[in-house]
Design an enzyme around this catalytic site. Structure first.
Site, PDB file in Angstrom:
ATOM      1  CB  CYS A   5      -0.801   0.130   1.131  1.00 14.25           C
ATOM      2  SG  CYS A   5      -2.029  -1.293   1.625  1.00 14.25           S
ATOM      3  NE  ARG A  11       4.707   1.449  -1.422  1.00 19.18           N
ATOM      4  CZ  ARG A  11       5.623   1.372  -0.462  1.00 19.18           C
ATOM      5  NH1 ARG A  11       7.021   1.722  -0.742  1.00 19.18           N
ATOM      6  NH2 ARG A  11       5.592   0.640   0.673  1.00 19.18           N
ATOM      7  CD1 TRP A  26      -0.741  -5.981  -3.403  1.00 20.85           C
ATOM      8  CD2 TRP A  26      -0.223  -6.515  -1.398  1.00 20.85           C
ATOM      9  NE1 TRP A  26      -0.170  -7.234  -3.538  1.00 20.85           N
ATOM     10  CE2 TRP A  26       0.054  -7.657  -2.103  1.00 20.85           C
ATOM     11  CE3 TRP A  26      -0.231  -6.696   0.055  1.00 20.85           C
ATOM     12  CZ2 TRP A  26       0.654  -8.951  -1.795  1.00 20.85           C
ATOM     13  CZ3 TRP A  26       0.353  -8.074   0.521  1.00 20.85           C
ATOM     14  CH2 TRP A  26       0.516  -9.061  -0.216  1.00 20.85           C
ATOM     15  CG  ASN A  45       0.474   1.896   3.632  1.00 18.54           C
ATOM     16  OD1 ASN A  45      -0.693   1.954   3.281  1.00 18.54           O
ATOM     17  ND2 ASN A  45       1.679   2.505   3.338  1.00 18.54           N
ATOM     18  N   GLY A  46      -0.554  -1.486   6.391  1.00 16.63           N
ATOM     19  CA  GLY A  46      -0.055  -2.570   7.508  1.00 16.63           C
ATOM     20  C   GLY A  46      -1.031  -3.242   8.089  1.00 16.63           C
ATOM     21  CD  GLU A  48      16.759 -12.934  -7.907  1.00 16.76           C
ATOM     22  OE1 GLU A  48      16.416 -13.477  -7.104  1.00 16.76           O
ATOM     23  OE2 GLU A  48      16.576 -11.938  -8.342  1.00 16.76           O
ATOM     24  CE  LYS A  83      13.709 -10.975 -10.338  1.00 16.63           C
ATOM     25  NZ  LYS A  83      14.232 -10.799  -8.877  1.00 16.63           N
ATOM     26  CD  GLU A  95       9.998 -11.711  -8.373  1.00 18.10           C
ATOM     27  OE1 GLU A  95      10.053 -11.021  -7.274  1.00 18.10           O
ATOM     28  OE2 GLU A  95      10.952 -11.408  -8.893  1.00 18.10           O
ATOM     29  CG  HIS A 104      19.496 -37.228  -5.917  1.00 14.99           C
ATOM     30  ND1 HIS A 104      19.795 -38.531  -5.491  1.00 14.99           N
ATOM     31  CD2 HIS A 104      20.654 -36.554  -6.191  1.00 14.99           C
ATOM     32  CE1 HIS A 104      21.263 -38.667  -5.146  1.00 14.99           C
ATOM     33  NE2 HIS A 104      21.730 -37.526  -5.977  1.00 14.99           N
ATOM     34  CE  LYS A 137      11.414  -2.656  -5.715  1.00 12.44           C
ATOM     35  NZ  LYS A 137      12.163  -3.607  -6.619  1.00 12.44           N
TER      36      LYS A 137
HETATM   37  N1  HGA Z   1      -4.704  -4.002   6.045  1.00 16.12           N
HETATM   38  C1  HGA Z   1      -5.166  -3.153   5.185  1.00 16.12           C
HETATM   39  C2  HGA Z   1      -3.793  -2.560   4.787  1.00 16.12           C
HETATM   40  C3  HGA Z   1      -3.224  -3.344   3.860  1.00 16.12           C
HETATM   41  C4  HGA Z   1      -1.633  -2.973   3.602  1.00 16.12           C
HETATM   42  O1  HGA Z   1      -0.867  -2.305   4.082  1.00 16.12           O
HETATM   43  N2  HGA Z   1      -0.929  -3.313   2.416  1.00 16.12           N
HETATM   44  O2  HGA Z   1       0.303  -3.227   2.122  1.00 16.12           O
HETATM   45  C5  HGA Z   1      -6.172  -3.500   4.239  1.00 16.12           C
HETATM   46  O3  HGA Z   1      -6.177  -4.851   3.852  1.00 16.12           O
HETATM   47  O4  HGA Z   1      -6.734  -2.826   3.551  1.00 16.12           O
END
Ligand code: HGA
Length: 610
Positions: free
Chosen positions: A2, A27, A75, A100-101, A483, A487, A490, A506, A605
């Site tokens: 986020c 990000r 996110w 965020n979080g 790696e 890549k 991803e 093996h 990111k």
């Molecule tokens: N938990 C919050 C924010 C998610 C977040 O920080 N993502 O990087 C949500 O789910 O909206």
């Protein structure tokens, strides 16, 4: 992950917030939104599922206006990506918050709030913060309300808050997620990443853990620390310039960043090499004393950085004679770790905000480590601030989600660490001098490998229809194979796995047939003959081979065997050089498949949640 942007400005903040969100797009996110306090006190909000462009379209149809506001790219961690779950979240019509979080105790708080009549409009953990703040703000000013609510939150957060009753005020807070204040001219800004604000300022205050900040009209900035005491924090000028946020002549940031590698590897070496040895002081004035006591190393990281750590294990054991344990941070932090005397704790992170790596560092602080060293790309990041020693990788901002230049500069930094420790532990001075010489020549070799791009692009066409791929390497090139596989996964979404070539028989050999391309790195090292036998095993089962080989290795092109020759390089530095063709191969396969190269699906990111 986020992104947060906030602004209190002399002008309408909609454009500033929108530009900030665009700069945070790299990000990775699934939805976006903003809330602005109009001059008549109304809160206006606009949110959209999908890209910032979708939000921009909505705003074009129904613009918002005002001098203070907050915005967010989400996110999802709690609740699916949807407009209703997008931030800002509101409590009634008077308060909006971006977060965020993760709020770990959100369920208990939700029950408590529902019991007193609050109803929820989203599935997110964030919405509890909005209602708690709304309730507290009724008892007094917004800053005090934020402080009281923070005391009730478990978990990690960066927050931005506005309230209808507080004209031209944005409150920010951080614990466990990054947040910076942008210092303008009679204007003040908030963001989870300074890149978001480079259009409006290059002067930043990096908030500390537990800080709460109040931005108000006229550029007023008030910061309170975790104890609620007013504090002054240093204003730092952003070094990298704004050019980093544009793709320039390149089609994607990832391609631009791949081609920046000769320059940034040279930058990572600058001022750190003496005539015949590495300058130990590059790691800081206390490094020599601390390094002298090192008996072993615990190296902790996530994702691509973890792969860099795996390469370093081979180097540190061989050239410095130090035993090394490498572990992914999310495992390490929950383990009962035994710390032998004289153990140096080393973390690797591009952003310096990787939640698990940061938590591992904090966990390690309470153990008997000799000290900590962070190898990191972002000055002022949490990891850098909280470690005893730091070595900056100097890669400049990396925008592509799939890490490229951050990885090769980490490897360069880890070779410097190897030589610094080797020097203090009696490494043969001629061996060190030879490696220093080879490091000086590395940017030039990297440039030569990048000039092979057209040939690598031609190879990529063989992967367009494939669903799986196998990467092989031996010794320090096994992590490079890991790696390479990462890549490809991803950005092209092709399932890829990596094995030490000796492990083939093996198990994974069972997968090999004409539909399974096998990619191998074959530098001219002591394991070459063994690798050649492993490749024969693949050929004998009809597997198509793509070999990146030293020009001096007698590997011939034949039916089903494609060989791309790389310039000869000192054996120790080959892992850095052999990374490049794998980056380019993944890039071209992804372009061929039409994926979103810079922002691959489901990924972010800097991973600031656990
Ligand atoms: N938990 C919050 C924010 C998610 C977040 O920080 N993502 O990087 C949500 O789910 O909206």
């Amino acid at each position: 992950m986020c992104g947060i942007v906030g602004a209190v400005a002399q002008r309408n903040v909609q454009g500033i917030l929108l530009e900030g969100l665009k700069r945070l797009e790299y990000r990775g996110y699934d939805s976006a939104g903003m809330a602005i306090r109009a001059d008549d006190g109304r809160l206006q909000r606009c949110r959209a599922l999908g890209k910032v462009a979708a939000l921009e379209d909505k705003l074009a149809a129904a613009p918002l206006a005002g001098h203070s506001g907050i915005a967010h790219t989400r996110w999802a961690t709690h609740g699916r990506p949807s407009e209703a779950n997008a931030h800002p979240h509101q409590s009634g019509e008077r308060l909006a918050v971006v977060h965020n979080g993760i709020i770990e105790n959100h369920e208990a708080l939700r029950d408590e709030l529902e019991a007193v009549g609050y109803s929820f409009a989203s599935e997110t953990d964030t919405e509890v913060v909005a209602h708690l703040l709304e309730r507290e703000a009724r008892q007094g000013d917004l800053l005090g309300a934020v402080q009281r609510v923070l005391a009730r939150l478990d978990g990690a957060y960066a927050l931005g808050v506005i309230h209808a009753d507080e004209p031209d005020v944005v409150i920010g807070a951080r614990k466990g997620s990054p947040l910076v204040v942008g210092v303008g001219i009679e204007e003040a800004f908030l963001a989870s990443d300074p890149l978001a604000l480079l259009r409006v300022t290059d002067r930043f205050i990096y908030l500390e853990e537990g800080d709460v900040v109040r931005l108000a009209a006229g550029g007023e900035i008030t910061i309170l620390d975790a104890a609620g005491t007013p504090v002054t924090r240093e204003i730092q000028t952003f070094e990298h310039g704004d050019g980093a946020a544009s793709k320039g002549e390149y089609r994607h940031f990832m391609l631009k960043e791949i081609h920046e590698q000769p320059t940034v590897i040279a930058a990572a070496l600058e001022g750190r090499l003496g005539d015949r040895n590495v300058l130990v002081e590059s790691f800081g004035p206390e490094a020599e004393t601390l390094f002298a006591g090192v008996r072993q190393i615990h190296l902790v990281a996530c994702g691509t950085s973890y792969h860099a750590g795996l390469v370093a294990r081979y180097w540190l054991e061989r050239y410095a004679g130090v035993p090394v344990q490498v572990e992914v941070a999310s495992e390490y932090r929950y383990r009962r770790v035994v710390v032998p005397e004289g153990t140096l704790f080393v973390t690797l992170s591009q952003s310096g905000e990787t939640a698990d790596t940061l938590a591992a560092l904090r966990f390690a602080r309470d153990r008997d480590y000799l000290g900590s060293l962070a190898i990191c790309n972002v000055p002022g990041s949490s990891l850098v601030r909280e470690s005893d020693l730091t070595l900056m990788t100097r890669a400049g901002p990396e925008i592509g989600v799939a890490s490229t230049k951050a990885f090769t500069t980490q490897l360069t930094a880890l070779m410097l660490l190897t030589l610094a420790l080797g020097r203090l532990r009696g490494q043969d001075p001629d061996e060190q001098a030879g490696l220093v010489e080879a490091l000086r020549g590395l940017p030039g070799l990297v440039r030569r490998v990048l000039s092979l791009d057209p040939a690598i692009e031609a190879l990529s066409t063989a992967f367009g229809e494939k669903h799986h791929a196998l990467f092989l390497g031996r010794g320090a090139h096994f992590p490079i194979a890991l790696e390479g596989a990462l890549k490809l996964k991803e950005i092209s979404y092709i399932h890829a796995e990596a094995y030490p070539a000796g492990e083939l028989k093996h198990g994974p050999l069972a997968l090999v047939d004409s539909e399974m391309p096998v990619i191998s790195v074959a530098p001219n090292d002591e394991l070459l003959d063994k690798l050649k036998s492993n490749l024969q095993e693949v050929r004998a089962r009809g597997g198509e081979l793509f070999v990146f080989a030293d020009a001096e290795v007698g590997l011939a092109e034949e039916e089903g065997v494609h060989v791309l020759r790389l310039p000869h390089v000192h054996e120790a530095l080959a892992p850095i050089l052999y990374t490049l063709p794998l980056q380019l191969l993944s890039y071209h396969v992804a372009v061929l498949k039409g994926t979103d190269v810079d922002q691959p699906r489901n990924l972010a990111k800097s991973v600031t949640v656990e």
